[in-house]
Scaffold this active site. Structure first.
Site, PDB file in Angstrom:
ATOM      1  N   GLU A   1      44.508  46.134  45.852  1.00 46.16           N
ATOM      2  CA  GLU A   1      45.086  44.800  46.039  1.00 46.16           C
ATOM      3  C   GLU A   1      45.188  44.422  47.516  1.00 46.16           C
ATOM      4  O   GLU A   1      46.185  43.872  47.972  1.00 46.16           O
ATOM      5  CB  GLU A   1      46.457  44.710  45.358  1.00 46.16           C
ATOM      6  CG  GLU A   1      46.407  44.890  43.854  1.00 46.16           C
ATOM      7  CD  GLU A   1      47.730  44.598  43.152  1.00 46.16           C
ATOM      8  OE1 GLU A   1      48.756  44.508  43.848  1.00 46.16           O
ATOM      9  OE2 GLU A   1      47.727  44.450  41.925  1.00 46.16           O
TER      10      GLU A   1
ATOM     11  N   GLU B   1      43.995  45.894  35.712  1.00 49.17           N
ATOM     12  CA  GLU B   1      45.405  45.958  35.319  1.00 49.17           C
ATOM     13  C   GLU B   1      45.766  44.777  34.430  1.00 49.17           C
ATOM     14  O   GLU B   1      46.033  43.677  34.917  1.00 49.17           O
ATOM     15  CB  GLU B   1      46.332  45.968  36.548  1.00 49.17           C
ATOM     16  CG  GLU B   1      46.246  47.222  37.395  1.00 49.17           C
ATOM     17  CD  GLU B   1      47.298  47.249  38.499  1.00 49.17           C
ATOM     18  OE1 GLU B   1      48.266  46.446  38.432  1.00 49.17           O
ATOM     19  OE2 GLU B   1      47.162  48.066  39.429  1.00 49.17           O
TER      20      GLU B   1
END
Length: 829
Positions: free
Chosen positions: A184, A255
């Site tokens: 991320e 995710e």
């Protein structure tokens, strides 16, 4: 290096990766449609299970249940600060045995997605970075910084070489099909300006250069350099994902959150099985998704001090496999049915021609046509309030609100994301042992250090993390001053970046304060200043380190300012002679171990006091069910079983609804001995150990709610046509192993009100519903009850759509016998 040379280098490495893969005993390549494993395309469903958040004896069962739920892949982070706690010193033992974990996955025939990071975030303390990185001269984390890049490359190479040496990449015949570098990064990249972009390029080049023979990915990194695949994280990637940044890359979802993180003071975040399934299916349709990972599939436990700032010890307990490894229904079963439905037509989806047809204002059909006439369709209704009737290929379909209906043959609905046909279950904590006797407890009061007793001195307030090196959550700040006047009241003011704070004046407690995920802590307390020397001791407490954001090397913790308001003046003690003690004496002596506990004088328990260690022993509960420690009567601290920390607890930090975020704490069976287990707790507050219990954890209730419009799917197989005739909906009830249906708690055939969580009889109800279900189910481990007039011998309200709602109790023979004896005693009373 010039940009043109750089891009050519990456392309050469990508080709080399494919050559290396094809030259081994397996291959993983990709194109714009999917990963291609050993020459075959698949839509892959994956689940995150983190090896250090469970125990090695739990791994086989967790992986087996994930496989049983229709997963083909297990995904895990790699935890740098666990594996390299000191520079060059590595630990891959016990819960840190990543090789053993991956080999167990391989033994059960599943693939692995390995997220090396090595920054991982993951609600793990310091985002997985070792605390010793802070002491490296000139280091700046996660940017184009040579000291950081050198250490990051060393660890990444270490992990890759370990995997290679064990033959664990698919290119070697192993299970690893994907690796991830960074995590991320787009969330922080702008903070580093142009060095952020050069760092991304370097990280990609470094990773691909390790020649693993499998693709690399970056999540939440839209500009991931070729050949690295950019992937999506979040709850709604079918709506939010910009898509692959190259037409030659597949659409991956790393995710798909099955719940969300939870901090102390917050309620457990809930996400329905229907919502997870809807967005998983939508990702396949709108983004050509071919890899979906559920984060988490099993969350597990933040043992010890591994949770990030304010994160509770239980992690993603609402996942399809709960913290204890038990199946959570209906989430596990509903997703299993989704996987079966998708897999039954995955070849058609991946190789067929897609066309979209409008079925209404908010309704659409995604149709996949195979070369040999195969047909699969997904009917989407994005209206969140209404069931909509649509016409598709000369047939009528009722589409529930916010739903996707899957028709593997373009005719029969095999699965609807909005219709849950699997059973619900209820988990219970059943007390096995209560520590109600004061005689069973011993106590040791943690001493309050004074300035003269401290070994570390400074004329400023020290930053806590630098001072403790994270060997403890605790840092004592002490100082003293003298007044030559009569006694008078003053106000002590303390501002802190720590998570909790306890203040003592001359060894006497005067007040506490704590912060939250969104607020820092500050304390104002009235104190009595005496003539002579006044000694102040402040205990600053951390509950994990921050796990995200840029410049983590500069994140500060601990007390920032101290002042005392006396009469008409305020005296500032921020720059003043201070004495420091890192950690607590009990920690230093390891009084939570059998050897350490003999180093201090324990006293018989009389009453609860602040900052106290409590000790007792107990025998393990019989059976094999998971075990929990119920700490609802305690305050804040940490608990150890036989020297192993089961984690921090903070029962006194209530949610807005007035209850603890967590009161039961997982005790793995592998931590226990048959007899004589040592339980030690450190409580900072006025906890009451007489209210603690050892509980066993089990599913005690199951429930099924079906309607005559339900379309359950058992186990559709690829290329198998679905029967066109309508089958009766059936309620399936199944108790856990070694338990039977002991009684029917509720049953209604007709129009029952509510759902499996809360229900009652509706206006239409067959009065003998319960008796019919009892005959079919009681005494069995599992049973099936058809929603039919024949089964229920009548129609209580002709012309009205019927529902069947059944709730049953599950007990083992031992529990059944105990339950009977308790009822008999109650009747006698």
């Amino acid at each position: 290096m010039g940009w043109s040379v750089y891009w050519v280098g990456l392309v050469i490495m990508a080709v080399a990766t494919m050559v290396a893969a094809n030259g081994g005993s397996g291959s993983v390549t990709y194109d714009g449609r999917s990963l291609i494993i050993n020459g075959k395309r698949s839509i892959l469903f994956s689940g995150s299970i983190h090896y250090p958040r469970s125990t090695p004896d739990m791994w086989p069962s967790l992986i087996s249940k994930a496989k049983g739920g229709g997963l083909q892949v297990i995904q895990t982070y790699v935890f740098w600060n666990l594996h390299e706690p000191q520079p060059g010193q590595y630990d891959f033992s016990g819960r840190n045995d990543i090789i053993g974990f991956i080999k167990e996955i391989q033994a059960q025939g599943l693939y692995v997605s390995l997220r090396i990071g090595p920054f991982i975030e993951g609600e793990w303390t310091y985002g997985g970075l070792p605390i010793w990185l802070r002491d490296v001269p000139g280091i700046i984390y996660r940017t184009d910084n040579e000291p950081f890049k050198h250490l990051m490359q060393n660890f990444t190479t270490k992990i890759v070489n370990m995997m290679k040496s064990e033959g664990l990449y698919v290119s070697q015949g192993g299970p690893i099909i994907l690796s991830q570098i960074e995590n991320e990064y787009k969330n922080v990249e702008a903070a580093f300006h142009e060095k952020g972009q050069t760092y991304v390029q370097w990280a990609a080049r470094m990773a691909v250069g390790l020649q693993t023979g499998v693709p690399w990915m970056m999540c939440k990194q839209d500009d991931a350099p070729d050949p690295v695949i950019n992937a999506c994280n979040g709850m709604k990637c079918g709506e939010t994902f910009a898509g692959p940044n190259s037409p030659n890359k597949p659409s991956l979802w790393t995710e798909n959150w099955t719940s969300f993180l939870q901090t102390y003071g917050e309620e457990a975040p809930l996400r329905s099985a229907e919502d997870i399934a809807f967005h998983a299916a939508l990702f396949i349709l709108t983004k050509n998704g071919s890899f979906i990972n559920y984060y988490m599939y099993h969350g597990g436990t933040n043992f010890g001090r591994t949770g990030a700032a304010y994160i509770i010890t239980s992690y993603y307990d609402q996942a399809p496999l709960d913290e204890y490894g038990l199946i959570r229904q209906p989430k596990w079963g509903h997703l299993k049915e989704l996987h079966a439905a998708v897999n039954s037509c995955s070849d058609t989806i991946l190789s067929g021609t897609q066309t979209n047809l409008s079925l209404g204002q908010s309704q659409e059909a995604y149709v996949y046509q195979g070369r040999s006439g195969e047909c699969a369709a997904f009917l989407v209704n994005t209206d969140k309030r209404k069931t909509i009737a649509v016409e598709f290929q000369n047939s009528s379909y009722q589409l529930p609100p916010k739903s996707i209906s899957i028709l593997p043959d373009c005719k029969t609905v095999a699965f609807s994301t909005a219709q849950v046909n699997t059973q619900f279950n209820t988990r219970s904590m059943i007390p096995s042992l209560r520590f109600v006797s004061a005689e069973s407890w011993e106590t040791f009061n943690e001493p309050i250090p004074q300035y003269d007793e401290t070994l570390i001195k400074a004329d400023i307030l020290l930053e806590q993390t630098n001072a403790t090196k994270d060997v403890s959550d605790y840092l004592w700040y002490t100082f003293r001053f003298q007044r030559n006047s009569s006694n008078f009241e003053s106000t002590l003011n303390v501002s802190s970046l720590g998570h909790a704070l306890h203040a003592y004046v001359n060894g006497v407690f005067v007040g506490s304060a704590h912060g939250s995920r969104t607020n820092t802590s500050s304390l104002q307390s009235q104190i009595q200043i005496n003539n002579g020397v006044t000694k102040i001791s402040l205990l600053s407490v951390m509950v994990g380190l921050k796990d995200s954001g840029p410049f983590l090397e500069h994140v500060n913790a601990g007390i920032r300012s101290v002042s005392i308001q006396e009469k008409q003046q305020t005296l500032n003690y921020t720059n003043y002679p201070w004495g420091y003690q890192v950690g607590l004496l009990g920690e230093k002596l390891q009084v939570y171990t059998s050897q350490g506990s003999i180093k201090v004088q324990w006293n018989k328990y009389s009453s609860s006091k602040l900052l106290t260690w409590y000790k007792t022993t107990f025998d393990a509960p019989g059976g094999s069910e998971p075990v929990a420690l119920n700490l609802a009567s305690m305050g804040k601290g940490e608990a150890w079983i036989n020297g192993q920390s089961i984690g921090r607890y903070w029962v006194s930090f209530h949610t807005p609804a007035g209850r603890p975020s967590q009161s039961s704490y997982h005790v793995p069976r592998s931590f226990l001995k048959p007899t004589g287990n040592l339980l030690v707790l450190l409580d900072e507050e006025h906890g009451n150990p007489l209210g603690i219990s050892i509980d066993t954890v089990s599913v005690t209730k199951v429930c099924s709610h079906i309607s005559d419009s339900s379309h359950p799917i058992a186990s559709l197989k690829a290329k198998k046509k679905v029967a066109e005739k309508h089958e009766e909906a059936k309620a399936h009830l199944r108790c856990p192993s070694k338990k039977i249906i002991s009684r029917i708690l509720f049953a209604s055939f007709g129009t029952p009100l509510g759902n499996c969580e809360k229900h009652s009889v509706g206006r239409c109800h067959l009065s003998n519903s319960k008796a019919i279900v009892e005959r079919a189910c009681v005494g069995k481990r599992e049973c099936t009850v058809a929603l039919s007039y024949k089964m229920f011998q009548g129609d209580p309200c002709p012309g009205t759509p019927k529902h069947l709602l059944v709730e049953a109790q599950c007990l083992s023979p031992e529990e059944l016998s105990l339950n009977f004896r308790e009822r008999e005693q109650s009747n006698l009373l």
